[in-house]
Write a protein that holds these residues in place. Structure first.
Motif, short mmCIF file in Angstrom:
data_model
loop_
_atom_site.label_atom_id
_atom_site.label_comp_id
_atom_site.label_asym_id
_atom_site.label_seq_id
_atom_site.Cartn_x
_atom_site.Cartn_y
_atom_site.Cartn_z
N THR A 178 -36.84 -52.10 -45.93
CA THR A 178 -38.03 -52.93 -46.15
C THR A 178 -37.69 -54.41 -46.08
OG1 THR A 178 -38.99 -51.21 -47.55
CG2 THR A 178 -39.93 -53.42 -47.74
N SER A 210 -40.35 -46.61 -51.91
CA SER A 210 -41.41 -46.35 -50.92
C SER A 210 -42.71 -47.07 -51.30
CB SER A 210 -41.66 -44.85 -50.78
OG SER A 210 -42.08 -44.28 -52.01
N ALA A 213 -42.23 -50.49 -50.13
CA ALA A 213 -42.39 -50.54 -48.67
C ALA A 213 -43.86 -50.53 -48.28
CB ALA A 213 -41.67 -49.36 -48.03
N VAL A 218 -45.20 -51.15 -44.54
CA VAL A 218 -44.23 -50.34 -43.81
C VAL A 218 -44.62 -48.86 -43.94
CG1 VAL A 218 -41.82 -49.65 -43.59
CG2 VAL A 218 -42.40 -52.02 -44.23
N THR A 256 -46.52 -44.01 -48.15
CA THR A 256 -46.53 -45.08 -47.12
C THR A 256 -47.46 -44.79 -45.95
OG1 THR A 256 -44.64 -44.10 -45.97
CG2 THR A 256 -44.17 -45.74 -47.68
#
Length: 322
Positions: A178, A210, A213, A218, A256
């Protein structure tokens, strides 16, 4: 070439009509000289007069044709295409822990992953791609780049982590990946994370990483690589336990907006990369513009020049009276 006012071209029909009219009756309108016999005028004089008459007629017709073509406004069309590509930044995050030497993927998991990654890169012509490898720690193998030759050469150099770095730190790999996207201005950022184990190292757990991210936009596709059997073999080291944490990999993808895949052999792995390749396509916008170059001057200027020349020929050289 295109005509902006093509209806003027209809007047070209008048050209053959004028020629036919002239041959039948128009030539009688020229001034005549009555003589008792043609023998008093030589053939050279008669031929010269005929040539002068035909020259003047031809110039008249050419001028008319040029004026008609000029009025119809011929123009050349050039097409300009403006292409904009909405590229994707892709980071391949590859597990290089010692378990990647297992031979359930021939010749082993790591070599199979490297091969499929190389094939994936071949299809991503415009995108920037980088590689991050991880075991107990994560390392950037290649930053985001469009130079596919460098990327391929660095993939070939990937090896299993040495003993002091062994382990599986998925959370740290996601966090470091990230961070690699931090300065990216690209809208679409994708991470493809492949692992054959469960998180057992690092200061950040995978779910927290996550979520971080996701805040940076992302998307993470996760791949669990390994046979469905409980154990697999590492040549020279014996059997190892297959301990893919599918629940965690699924949760990472869910958080994500990505997708989880399971690969049990190299064909399955190739199919997964192919599917991701289709899911994440770069968008290409093409705008086409037309540029028109007017060509009427190429007809009207010669028409003016020939009209002047015709006047000089008739009034000065031939001394003709209209």
């Amino acid at each position: 070439m295109q005509f902006y006012s093509p209806y003027y071209l209809v007047f070209l029909i008048l050209i053959p009509i004028l020629v036919i009219w002239y041959k039948k009756s128009g030539s009688k309108n020229y001034g005549t000289l009555q003589i008792s016999s043609e023998k008093y005028i030589s053939s050279a004089i008669r031929s010269s007069g005929s040539k002068k008459k035909n020259l003047v007629l031809s110039l008249h017709l050419i001028i008319i044709i040029l004026i008609i073509l000029g009025l119809s406004r011929p123009r050349k069309i050039d097409k300009i295409k403006e292409t904009s590509i909405n590229v994707i930044d892709i980071l391949l995050v590859l597990d290089i822990s010692s378990s990647m030497l297992a031979d359930d993927f021939l010749p082993n998991r790591l070599e199979a992953v490297k091969k499929t990654a190389l094939n994936f890169i071949e299809n991503r012509i415009e995108d920037r791609i980088g590689i991050l490898v991880f075991a107990g720690e994560s390392f950037i193998q290649c930053p985001l780049t469009i130079d596919k030759s460098i990327l391929k050469s660095l993939i070939h150099e990937i090896k299993v982590a040495s003993k002091e770095y062994d382990g599986t730190a998925i959370g740290m790999a996601i966090a470091n990946g990230t961070n690699r996207f931090r300065n990216s201005s690209v809208e679409n950022k994708v991470m493809i994370l492949l692992s054959d184990g469960s998180n057992n190292s690092g200061e950040i757990d995978p779910i927290t990483a996550s979520e971080l991210a996701s805040q940076f936009g992302v998307k993470i596709y996760t791949i669990g690589a390994g046979t469905d059997q409980a154990y697999t073999k590492i040549p020279g080291r014996g059997l190892i336990l297959n301990e893919i944490d599918e629940n965690t990999l699924k949760k990472i993808a869910e958080v994500t907006g990505g997708k989880y895949f399971r690969a049990t052999d190299i064909k399955g792995l190739e199919a997964i990369y192919s599917e991701i390749n289709e899911l994440e396509r770069s968008e290409i916008d093409v705008n086409e513009y037309s540029i028109y170059k007017e060509l009427y001057t190429w007809f009207l200027i010669p028409a003016v020049f020939l009209s002047t020349l015709l006047f000089i020929i008739k009034q000065v050289l031939f001394r003709m009276v209209d």
